[in-house]
Design a protein around this motif. Structure first.
Motif, PDB file in Angstrom:
ATOM      1  N   ALA A  77       0.840  -1.206   0.000  1.00 41.60           N
ATOM      2  CA  ALA A  77       0.000   0.000   0.000  1.00 41.60           C
ATOM      3  C   ALA A  77       0.873   1.254   0.000  1.00 41.60           C
ATOM      4  CB  ALA A  77      -0.928   0.001   1.216  1.00 41.60           C
ATOM      5  N   GLN A  78       1.944   1.236   0.799  1.00 44.42           N
ATOM      6  CA  GLN A  78       2.849   2.389   0.814  1.00 44.42           C
ATOM      7  C   GLN A  78       3.516   2.566  -0.549  1.00 44.42           C
ATOM      8  OE1 GLN A  78       5.439   2.847   4.373  1.00 44.42           O
ATOM      9  NE2 GLN A  78       4.349   1.011   5.084  1.00 44.42           N
ATOM     10  N   ARG A  79       3.955   1.463  -1.127  1.00 52.28           N
ATOM     11  CA  ARG A  79       4.596   1.511  -2.442  1.00 52.28           C
ATOM     12  C   ARG A  79       3.630   2.100  -3.475  1.00 52.28           C
ATOM     13  NH1 ARG A  79       5.296  -3.809  -3.472  1.00 52.28           N
ATOM     14  NH2 ARG A  79       7.045  -3.900  -2.027  1.00 52.28           N
ATOM     15  N   ARG A  80       2.371   1.662  -3.425  1.00 48.54           N
ATOM     16  CA  ARG A  80       1.338   2.171  -4.342  1.00 48.54           C
ATOM     17  C   ARG A  80       1.141   3.673  -4.167  1.00 48.54           C
ATOM     18  NH1 ARG A  80      -3.314   0.147  -2.055  1.00 48.54           N
ATOM     19  NH2 ARG A  80      -3.327   2.103  -0.935  1.00 48.54           N
ATOM     20  N   LYS A 127       3.021   8.112   5.919  1.00 51.55           N
ATOM     21  CA  LYS A 127       2.547   8.512   7.250  1.00 51.55           C
ATOM     22  C   LYS A 127       3.745   8.832   8.128  1.00 51.55           C
ATOM     23  CE  LYS A 127      -1.574   5.636   7.178  1.00 51.55           C
ATOM     24  NZ  LYS A 127      -2.305   4.566   7.829  1.00 51.55           N
ATOM     25  N   LEU A 128       3.522   9.685   9.094  1.00 56.80           N
ATOM     26  CA  LEU A 128       4.584  10.103  10.001  1.00 56.80           C
ATOM     27  C   LEU A 128       5.187   8.930  10.767  1.00 56.80           C
ATOM     28  CD1 LEU A 128       6.194  12.364  11.321  1.00 56.80           C
ATOM     29  CD2 LEU A 128       4.294  12.694  12.917  1.00 56.80           C
ATOM     30  N   ASP A 129       4.335   7.983  11.207  1.00 56.73           N
ATOM     31  CA  ASP A 129       4.862   6.870  11.999  1.00 56.73           C
ATOM     32  C   ASP A 129       5.712   5.896  11.186  1.00 56.73           C
ATOM     33  OD1 ASP A 129       2.825   5.658  10.560  1.00 56.73           O
ATOM     34  OD2 ASP A 129       2.027   4.554  12.280  1.00 56.73           O
ATOM     35  N   ASP A 187      -0.178  11.486   4.167  1.00 53.68           N
ATOM     36  CA  ASP A 187      -1.340  11.456   5.050  1.00 53.68           C
ATOM     37  C   ASP A 187      -1.303  12.715   5.911  1.00 53.68           C
ATOM     38  OD1 ASP A 187      -3.616  10.385   6.363  1.00 53.68           O
ATOM     39  OD2 ASP A 187      -2.338   9.690   7.999  1.00 53.68           O
ATOM     40  N   GLY A 188      -2.102  13.687   5.577  1.00 54.29           N
ATOM     41  CA  GLY A 188      -2.102  14.953   6.291  1.00 54.29           C
ATOM     42  C   GLY A 188      -1.578  16.092   5.440  1.00 54.29           C
ATOM     43  N   MET A 205       3.044  22.316  11.336  1.00 56.75           N
ATOM     44  CA  MET A 205       2.135  21.168  11.447  1.00 56.75           C
ATOM     45  C   MET A 205       2.900  19.884  11.775  1.00 56.75           C
ATOM     46  SD  MET A 205      -0.916  22.144  11.270  1.00 56.75           S
ATOM     47  CE  MET A 205      -1.650  20.533  11.195  1.00 56.75           C
ATOM     48  N   LEU A 206       4.052  19.704  11.172  1.00 57.38           N
ATOM     49  CA  LEU A 206       4.853  18.509  11.426  1.00 57.38           C
ATOM     50  C   LEU A 206       5.257  18.438  12.894  1.00 57.38           C
ATOM     51  CD1 LEU A 206       6.326  16.007  10.358  1.00 57.38           C
ATOM     52  CD2 LEU A 206       8.298  17.483   9.959  1.00 57.38           C
TER      53      LEU A 206
END
Length: 182
Positions: free
Chosen positions: A19-22, A65-67, A94-95, A107-108
């Motif tokens: 999913a991340q790769r996509r 995503k940050l995490d 994401d965000g 924001m970060l």
């Protein structure tokens, strides 16, 4: 150039990595670095280091995503400072955060602080729950997985299989194999 970085904590999370790769491909990343390693042990994040080294001034490091990037605010600050010194921005899909702008940097930092706070609260609740379960006699700890496979380890060793191959075959740590064979 847009450079992607994808990470999952375990080898079992193939769907998460796909999913991340996509998402990184959809964001038009030209090069994507991937690894499957826990964020807790930041010393072993070889691909993250490679992605940062690969970046040049004007590039953007992209994560979904940050995490996926950092577990703590301190680690995130180190990463963003390193990128800023190189003239590289960070984009979190994401965000819609982009450190190439003052609002994105603000924001970060806010989101990183909130994420660390949530993690600390979750760990505190987990410790409290374990303490209560122990007090009630319901918590015995996790079952030793390698010792449960001691007979298989000894059988494979008797057949002449090397210790490292036994560990790989059974999906247990090499130190566990050595401990059983002692």
């Amino acid at each position: 150039m847009l450079i992607g970085y994808a990470r999952t904590s375990t080898l079992d999370q193939k769907a998460g990595l796909e999913a991340q790769r996509r998402d990184l491909t959809s964001a038009r990343c030209e090069k994507i670095f991937e690894e499957q390693v826990s964020s807790v042990n930041v010393e072993q994040r070889v691909k993250l280091d490679a992605a940062i080294d690969f970046c040049r001034a004007g590039d953007v490091l992209v994560v979904t995503k940050l995490d996926r990037l950092a577990r703590s605010v301190a680690h995130l600050v180190t990463i963003t400072e390193t990128l800023a010194e190189k003239g590289v921005a960070l984009r979190i899909l994401d965000g819609a955060i982009d450190t190439g702008t003052p609002n994105g940097r603000l924001m970060l930092n806010m989101l990183a602080s909130i994420a660390q706070f949530e993690r600390e609260i979750m760990l505190e609740r987990q410790r409290e729950g374990i303490a209560k379960a122990k007090a009630d006699g319901k918590y015995k700890g996790r079952k030793a997985t390698a010792m449960a496979r001691a007979d298989e380890v000894k059988k494979l060793a008797d057949e002449g299989m090397p210790s490292l191959k036994i560990a790989e075959t059974l999906g247990i740590g090499k130190s566990s194999v050595y401990r059983i064979l002692r």
